[in-house]
Motif scaffolding. Structure first.
Motif, PDB file in Angstrom:
ATOM      1  N   ASN A 187       0.854  -1.187   0.000  1.00 30.96           N
ATOM      2  CA  ASN A 187       0.000   0.000   0.000  1.00 30.96           C
ATOM      3  C   ASN A 187       0.893   1.241   0.000  1.00 30.96           C
ATOM      4  OD1 ASN A 187      -2.193   1.638   0.072  1.00 30.96           O
ATOM      5  ND2 ASN A 187      -2.974   0.924   2.041  1.00 30.96           N
ATOM      6  N   SER A 188       1.593   1.429  -1.113  1.00 32.14           N
ATOM      7  CA  SER A 188       2.570   2.508  -1.240  1.00 32.14           C
ATOM      8  C   SER A 188       1.980   3.695  -1.989  1.00 32.14           C
ATOM      9  CB  SER A 188       3.805   2.004  -1.995  1.00 32.14           C
ATOM     10  OG  SER A 188       3.461   1.685  -3.334  1.00 32.14           O
ATOM     11  N   GLU A 189       2.633   4.826  -1.861  1.00 29.46           N
ATOM     12  CA  GLU A 189       2.206   6.014  -2.605  1.00 29.46           C
ATOM     13  C   GLU A 189       2.243   5.749  -4.108  1.00 29.46           C
ATOM     14  OE1 GLU A 189       3.523  10.695  -3.357  1.00 29.46           O
ATOM     15  OE2 GLU A 189       4.424   9.536  -1.723  1.00 29.46           O
ATOM     16  N   GLU A 190       3.279   5.065  -4.568  1.00 32.73           N
ATOM     17  CA  GLU A 190       3.400   4.773  -6.004  1.00 32.73           C
ATOM     18  C   GLU A 190       2.201   3.994  -6.514  1.00 32.73           C
ATOM     19  OE1 GLU A 190       6.238   2.205  -9.081  1.00 32.73           O
ATOM     20  OE2 GLU A 190       6.730   2.298  -6.941  1.00 32.73           O
ATOM     21  N   TYR A 191       1.848   2.925  -5.819  1.00 35.70           N
ATOM     22  CA  TYR A 191       0.720   2.104  -6.264  1.00 35.70           C
ATOM     23  C   TYR A 191      -0.612   2.835  -6.086  1.00 35.70           C
ATOM     24  CZ  TYR A 191       3.592  -2.125  -6.869  1.00 35.70           C
ATOM     25  OH  TYR A 191       4.498  -3.055  -7.303  1.00 35.70           O
ATOM     26  N   VAL A 196      -5.369   5.858  -8.344  1.00 35.03           N
ATOM     27  CA  VAL A 196      -6.037   7.160  -8.387  1.00 35.03           C
ATOM     28  C   VAL A 196      -6.248   7.600  -9.833  1.00 35.03           C
ATOM     29  CG1 VAL A 196      -5.717   9.634  -7.943  1.00 35.03           C
ATOM     30  CG2 VAL A 196      -5.309   7.964  -6.117  1.00 35.03           C
ATOM     31  N   LYS A 197      -5.234   7.419 -10.669  1.00 39.09           N
ATOM     32  CA  LYS A 197      -5.352   7.807 -12.081  1.00 39.09           C
ATOM     33  C   LYS A 197      -6.455   7.028 -12.786  1.00 39.09           C
ATOM     34  CE  LYS A 197      -0.459   9.079 -12.498  1.00 39.09           C
ATOM     35  NZ  LYS A 197       0.851   8.717 -13.099  1.00 39.09           N
ATOM     36  N   MET A 198      -6.591   5.741 -12.460  1.00 36.64           N
ATOM     37  CA  MET A 198      -7.646   4.936 -13.064  1.00 36.64           C
ATOM     38  C   MET A 198      -9.034   5.399 -12.605  1.00 36.64           C
ATOM     39  SD  MET A 198      -6.443   2.579 -15.157  1.00 36.64           S
ATOM     40  CE  MET A 198      -5.403   3.947 -15.718  1.00 36.64           C
ATOM     41  N   ILE A 199      -9.151   5.714 -11.335  1.00 36.20           N
ATOM     42  CA  ILE A 199     -10.436   6.178 -10.801  1.00 36.20           C
ATOM     43  C   ILE A 199     -10.830   7.501 -11.443  1.00 36.20           C
ATOM     44  CG2 ILE A 199     -11.595   7.011  -8.705  1.00 36.20           C
ATOM     45  CD1 ILE A 199      -9.743   4.987  -7.177  1.00 36.20           C
TER      46      ILE A 199
END
Length: 239
Positions: free
Chosen positions: A80-84, A89-92
């Motif tokens: 559960n990293s910022e990168e992932y 977020v971009k997909m949402i």
């Protein structure tokens, strides 16, 4: 780009197994759905990431989803990293769903529960205006789904509601079996895994049948919720 339902899976085939019937039902009713796989399933004992990609494409066609994407995260090592979080977020923000479907909150495969929390956190972050993202060079607008529902996978989690999939079980099974390297095939020479047995294949039907028995329909899929559901009226409830 806007879709009604955005379904996330830690691995290709998670969505089909957990909520394939629900997706088939919603699409038949005119809703739109997109699937996003977090990993390529490259650590799977059977098949390869390439065969898994081909199978995922076929399963998406069977269900009739509008699009399917793969984020290429590391199978077996989801964090559960910022990168992932930002990738999700971009997909949402790209698809702007009203409802997100995500992995089980607890399960045999550690990636499933990790993906459940990862997607849930990303849904919240996607609504924060000070988090900026871009897609194809353009700034994305903020978006937060109205509901996140978690489907049920290996573990026998008690659902908080079920969807009647009585008329769509066969399409769910067809979509699942599009992943032919992963599931029961008596002619296969690959190692037998817990999901590649005849018993597991049969469980897709009898587990749906049992949820149907408890709710008064033929077959159902169960979900857990993150926040209390409010009904506008009693329409749509199976009595």
């Amino acid at each position: 780009m806007k879709t009604d339902i955005l379904a996330f899976g830690a691995h290709p085939d998670d969505v089909e197994l957990g909520c394939g019937g629900t997706i088939a039902k919603l699409i038949s009713e005119g809703k739109t759905c997109v699937i996003v796989d977090l990993t390529k399933g490259e650590l799977g004992t059977r098949g390869t990431d390439e065969t898994r990609k081909e199978e995922a494409t076929e399963a998406a066609k069977i269900l009739g989803v509008s699009a399917r994407e793969n984020l290429g995260m590391k199978d077996g090592f989801l964090v559960n990293s910022e990168e992932y979080q930002m990738e999700i977020v971009k997909m949402i923000r790209k698809y702007r769903p009203e409802i997100v479907l995500a992995n089980a909150i607890d399960d045999r495969h550690p990636d499933h529960a990790k993906a459940a929390k990862l997607v849930s956190d990303a849904c919240f972050l996607a609504g924060l205006r000070k988090i900026e993202t871009t897609h194809e060079g353009a700034r994305q607008e903020v978006w937060r789904p109205k509901q996140i529902f978690h489907y049920i996978q290996w573990k026998d989690i008690k659902p908080e509601f079920v969807i009647d999939i009585s008329e769509h079980l066969e399409k769910k099974l067809e979509a699942c079996m599009a992943f032919k390297t992963q599931f029961y095939d008596p002619s296969s020479t690959e190692p037998v895994t817990p999901i590649a047995t005849k018993d597991f294949y049969e469980s897709l039907t009898y587990r749906a049948q049992d949820l149907g028995r408890l709710s008064g329909v033929a077959y159902a899929e169960g979900f857990t919720i993150e926040k209390l559901l409010a009904l506008k009226n009693f329409e749509g409830i199976v009595l």
